[in-house]
Each structure stands twice: as structure tokens, then as C-alpha cells.
Write a protein that holds these residues in place. Structure first.
Motif, PDB file in Angstrom:
ATOM      1  N   ARG A 186       0.828  -1.207   0.000  1.00 12.09           N
ATOM      2  CA  ARG A 186       0.000   0.000   0.000  1.00 12.09           C
ATOM      3  C   ARG A 186       0.865   1.260   0.000  1.00 12.09           C
ATOM      4  O   ARG A 186       0.567   2.233  -0.691  1.00 12.09           O
ATOM      5  CB  ARG A 186      -0.938  -0.004   1.206  1.00 12.09           C
ATOM      6  N   LYS A 187       1.963   1.248   0.754  1.00 14.69           N
ATOM      7  CA  LYS A 187       2.859   2.399   0.801  1.00 14.69           C
ATOM      8  C   LYS A 187       3.513   2.631  -0.558  1.00 14.69           C
ATOM      9  O   LYS A 187       3.571   3.765  -1.049  1.00 14.69           O
ATOM     10  CB  LYS A 187       3.935   2.224   1.866  1.00 14.69           C
ATOM     11  N   VAL A 188       3.985   1.560  -1.176  1.00 19.44           N
ATOM     12  CA  VAL A 188       4.633   1.691  -2.488  1.00 19.44           C
ATOM     13  C   VAL A 188       3.634   2.210  -3.519  1.00 19.44           C
ATOM     14  O   VAL A 188       3.965   3.058  -4.340  1.00 19.44           O
ATOM     15  CB  VAL A 188       5.249   0.351  -2.942  1.00 19.44           C
ATOM     16  N   MET A 189       2.404   1.717  -3.459  1.00 20.32           N
ATOM     17  CA  MET A 189       1.393   2.171  -4.407  1.00 20.32           C
ATOM     18  C   MET A 189       1.100   3.661  -4.235  1.00 20.32           C
ATOM     19  O   MET A 189       0.911   4.379  -5.214  1.00 20.32           O
ATOM     20  CB  MET A 189       0.107   1.343  -4.263  1.00 20.32           C
ATOM     21  N   LEU A 190       1.111   4.140  -2.999  1.00 17.28           N
ATOM     22  CA  LEU A 190       0.919   5.567  -2.750  1.00 17.28           C
ATOM     23  C   LEU A 190       2.100   6.369  -3.306  1.00 17.28           C
ATOM     24  O   LEU A 190       1.912   7.433  -3.905  1.00 17.28           O
ATOM     25  CB  LEU A 190       0.734   5.837  -1.259  1.00 17.28           C
ATOM     26  N   ASP A 191       3.314   5.853  -3.123  1.00 19.38           N
ATOM     27  CA  ASP A 191       4.504   6.513  -3.675  1.00 19.38           C
ATOM     28  C   ASP A 191       4.419   6.584  -5.202  1.00 19.38           C
ATOM     29  O   ASP A 191       4.781   7.599  -5.800  1.00 19.38           O
ATOM     30  CB  ASP A 191       5.777   5.784  -3.256  1.00 19.38           C
ATOM     31  N   ILE A 192       3.936   5.502  -5.819  1.00 15.66           N
ATOM     32  CA  ILE A 192       3.781   5.484  -7.275  1.00 15.66           C
ATOM     33  C   ILE A 192       2.773   6.546  -7.699  1.00 15.66           C
ATOM     34  O   ILE A 192       3.003   7.289  -8.652  1.00 15.66           O
ATOM     35  CB  ILE A 192       3.355   4.084  -7.763  1.00 15.66           C
ATOM     36  N   LYS A 193       1.673   6.635  -6.975  1.00 16.85           N
ATOM     37  CA  LYS A 193       0.646   7.631  -7.301  1.00 16.85           C
ATOM     38  C   LYS A 193       1.213   9.049  -7.231  1.00 16.85           C
ATOM     39  O   LYS A 193       1.001   9.864  -8.135  1.00 16.85           O
ATOM     40  CB  LYS A 193      -0.538   7.495  -6.352  1.00 16.85           C
ATOM     41  N   LYS A 194       1.945   9.333  -6.161  1.00 16.36           N
ATOM     42  CA  LYS A 194       2.521  10.672  -6.003  1.00 16.36           C
ATOM     43  C   LYS A 194       3.510  10.984  -7.130  1.00 16.36           C
ATOM     44  O   LYS A 194       3.514  12.087  -7.678  1.00 16.36           O
ATOM     45  CB  LYS A 194       3.227  10.789  -4.652  1.00 16.36           C
ATOM     46  N   LEU A 195       4.330  10.009  -7.472  1.00 18.31           N
ATOM     47  CA  LEU A 195       5.335  10.221  -8.505  1.00 18.31           C
ATOM     48  C   LEU A 195       4.694  10.391  -9.880  1.00 18.31           C
ATOM     49  O   LEU A 195       5.129  11.234 -10.667  1.00 18.31           O
ATOM     50  CB  LEU A 195       6.340   9.071  -8.515  1.00 18.31           C
ATOM     51  N   THR A 196       3.648   9.625 -10.160  1.00 11.93           N
ATOM     52  CA  THR A 196       2.977   9.786 -11.447  1.00 11.93           C
ATOM     53  C   THR A 196       2.314  11.156 -11.547  1.00 11.93           C
ATOM     54  O   THR A 196       2.305  11.771 -12.623  1.00 11.93           O
ATOM     55  CB  THR A 196       1.942   8.676 -11.708  1.00 11.93           C
ATOM     56  N   ASP A 197       1.792  11.664 -10.435  1.00 11.63           N
ATOM     57  CA  ASP A 197       1.228  13.016 -10.442  1.00 11.63           C
ATOM     58  C   ASP A 197       2.308  14.054 -10.747  1.00 11.63           C
ATOM     59  O   ASP A 197       2.074  15.010 -11.494  1.00 11.63           O
ATOM     60  CB  ASP A 197       0.556  13.338  -9.116  1.00 11.63           C
ATOM     61  N   GLU A 198       3.505  13.862 -10.179  1.00 21.04           N
ATOM     62  CA  GLU A 198       4.613  14.780 -10.460  1.00 21.04           C
ATOM     63  C   GLU A 198       4.992  14.752 -11.939  1.00 21.04           C
ATOM     64  O   GLU A 198       5.216  15.802 -12.545  1.00 21.04           O
ATOM     65  CB  GLU A 198       5.836  14.410  -9.627  1.00 21.04           C
ATOM     66  N   VAL A 199       5.054  13.558 -12.510  1.00 18.31           N
ATOM     67  CA  VAL A 199       5.413  13.424 -13.924  1.00 18.31           C
ATOM     68  C   VAL A 199       4.359  14.110 -14.787  1.00 18.31           C
ATOM     69  O   VAL A 199       4.693  14.836 -15.729  1.00 18.31           O
ATOM     70  CB  VAL A 199       5.579  11.939 -14.328  1.00 18.31           C
ATOM     71  N   ARG A 200       3.097  13.911 -14.458  1.00 21.77           N
ATOM     72  CA  ARG A 200       2.020  14.554 -15.221  1.00 21.77           C
ATOM     73  C   ARG A 200       2.155  16.083 -15.173  1.00 21.77           C
ATOM     74  O   ARG A 200       1.994  16.762 -16.183  1.00 21.77           O
ATOM     75  CB  ARG A 200       0.659  14.140 -14.671  1.00 21.77           C
ATOM     76  N   LYS A 201       2.461  16.621 -13.997  1.00 25.00           N
ATOM     77  CA  LYS A 201       2.615  18.070 -13.856  1.00 25.00           C
ATOM     78  C   LYS A 201       3.826  18.568 -14.649  1.00 25.00           C
ATOM     79  O   LYS A 201       3.764  19.627 -15.279  1.00 25.00           O
ATOM     80  CB  LYS A 201       2.758  18.453 -12.386  1.00 25.00           C
ATOM     81  N   ASP A 202       4.915  17.812 -14.625  1.00 27.77           N
ATOM     82  CA  ASP A 202       6.110  18.183 -15.390  1.00 27.77           C
ATOM     83  C   ASP A 202       5.812  18.227 -16.883  1.00 27.77           C
ATOM     84  O   ASP A 202       6.204  19.168 -17.575  1.00 27.77           O
ATOM     85  CB  ASP A 202       7.257  17.200 -15.136  1.00 27.77           C
ATOM     86  N   VAL A 203       5.119  17.202 -17.365  1.00 28.90           N
ATOM     87  CA  VAL A 203       4.784  17.132 -18.790  1.00 28.90           C
ATOM     88  C   VAL A 203       3.893  18.313 -19.173  1.00 28.90           C
ATOM     89  O   VAL A 203       4.122  18.974 -20.189  1.00 28.90           O
ATOM     90  CB  VAL A 203       4.102  15.790 -19.133  1.00 28.90           C
ATOM     91  N   GLN A 204       2.908  18.608 -18.341  1.00 35.90           N
ATOM     92  CA  GLN A 204       2.004  19.723 -18.634  1.00 35.90           C
ATOM     93  C   GLN A 204       2.753  21.051 -18.624  1.00 35.90           C
ATOM     94  O   GLN A 204       2.523  21.911 -19.478  1.00 35.90           O
ATOM     95  CB  GLN A 204       0.855  19.766 -17.635  1.00 35.90           C
ATOM     96  N   ALA A 205       3.675  21.238 -17.692  1.00 35.09           N
ATOM     97  CA  ALA A 205       4.443  22.474 -17.628  1.00 35.09           C
ATOM     98  C   ALA A 205       5.313  22.651 -18.876  1.00 35.09           C
ATOM     99  O   ALA A 205       5.390  23.753 -19.425  1.00 35.09           O
ATOM    100  CB  ALA A 205       5.313  22.487 -16.383  1.00 35.09           C
ATOM    101  N   ILE A 206       5.909  21.575 -19.327  1.00 38.00           N
ATOM    102  CA  ILE A 206       6.733  21.647 -20.541  1.00 38.00           C
ATOM    103  C   ILE A 206       5.859  21.969 -21.750  1.00 38.00           C
ATOM    104  O   ILE A 206       6.224  22.800 -22.594  1.00 38.00           O
ATOM    105  CB  ILE A 206       7.510  20.330 -20.751  1.00 38.00           C
ATOM    106  N   LYS A 207       4.690  21.341 -21.836  1.00 37.20           N
ATOM    107  CA  LYS A 207       3.779  21.625 -22.943  1.00 37.20           C
ATOM    108  C   LYS A 207       3.339  23.084 -22.931  1.00 37.20           C
ATOM    109  O   LYS A 207       3.274  23.730 -23.973  1.00 37.20           O
ATOM    110  CB  LYS A 207       2.560  20.715 -22.877  1.00 37.20           C
ATOM    111  N   ASN A 208       3.046  23.618 -21.749  1.00 38.39           N
ATOM    112  CA  ASN A 208       2.601  24.998 -21.647  1.00 38.39           C
ATOM    113  C   ASN A 208       3.711  25.990 -21.990  1.00 38.39           C
ATOM    114  O   ASN A 208       3.441  27.078 -22.505  1.00 38.39           O
ATOM    115  CB  ASN A 208       2.054  25.290 -20.239  1.00 38.39           C
TER     116      ASN A 208
END
Length: 59
Positions: free
Chosen positions: A34-56
Motif C-alpha cells: 500500500r505504501k509503495v502504491m501511494l509513492d507510485i501515485k505521487k510520482l505519477t502526479d509529479e510526472v504529469r505536472k512536469d509534462v504539462q508544464a513543458i507543454k505549456n
């Protein structure tokens, strides 16, 4: 790309913990999963934000 490599490592760890939890009934492995899955969720959110910032920035 470093974050994607970290995601791969977390995925491998999650797979190991899931196998231990589901096949051997190890409850502590379920907690770690459960802890690892939460870490994965947080990291995927960071990647999504990075991609969106680069696109913008390209606009």
C-alpha cells in the motif's frame, strides 16, 4: 527520465510485495504494498505536472 526510472524501481518493488501478500498471506507485505502504491501515485502526479508544464512553456 530519472522519475521514470524511479517508477520502474517502485513497480518492481510493488510486484515483489504483492506476490508475497497474495501468495503467502504476508500481512506486513500488504502494508508495504500500500505504501509503495501511494509513492507510485505521487510520482505519477509529479510526472504529469512536469509534462504539462513543458507543454505549456512551448506555447
Amino acid at each position: 527520465m530519472e522519475k521514470l526510472n524511479l517508477l520502474t524501481e517502485l513497480h518492481n518493488q510493488a510486484h515483489k510485495e504483492a506476490e508475497s501478500f497474495y501468495t503467502q498471506g504476508n500481512k506486513a507485505a500488504g502494508t508495504r504494498l500500500r505504501k509503495v502504491m501511494l509513492d507510485i501515485k505521487k510520482l505519477t502526479d509529479e510526472v504529469r505536472k512536469d509534462v504539462q508544464a513543458i507543454k505549456n512553456d512551448e506555447k
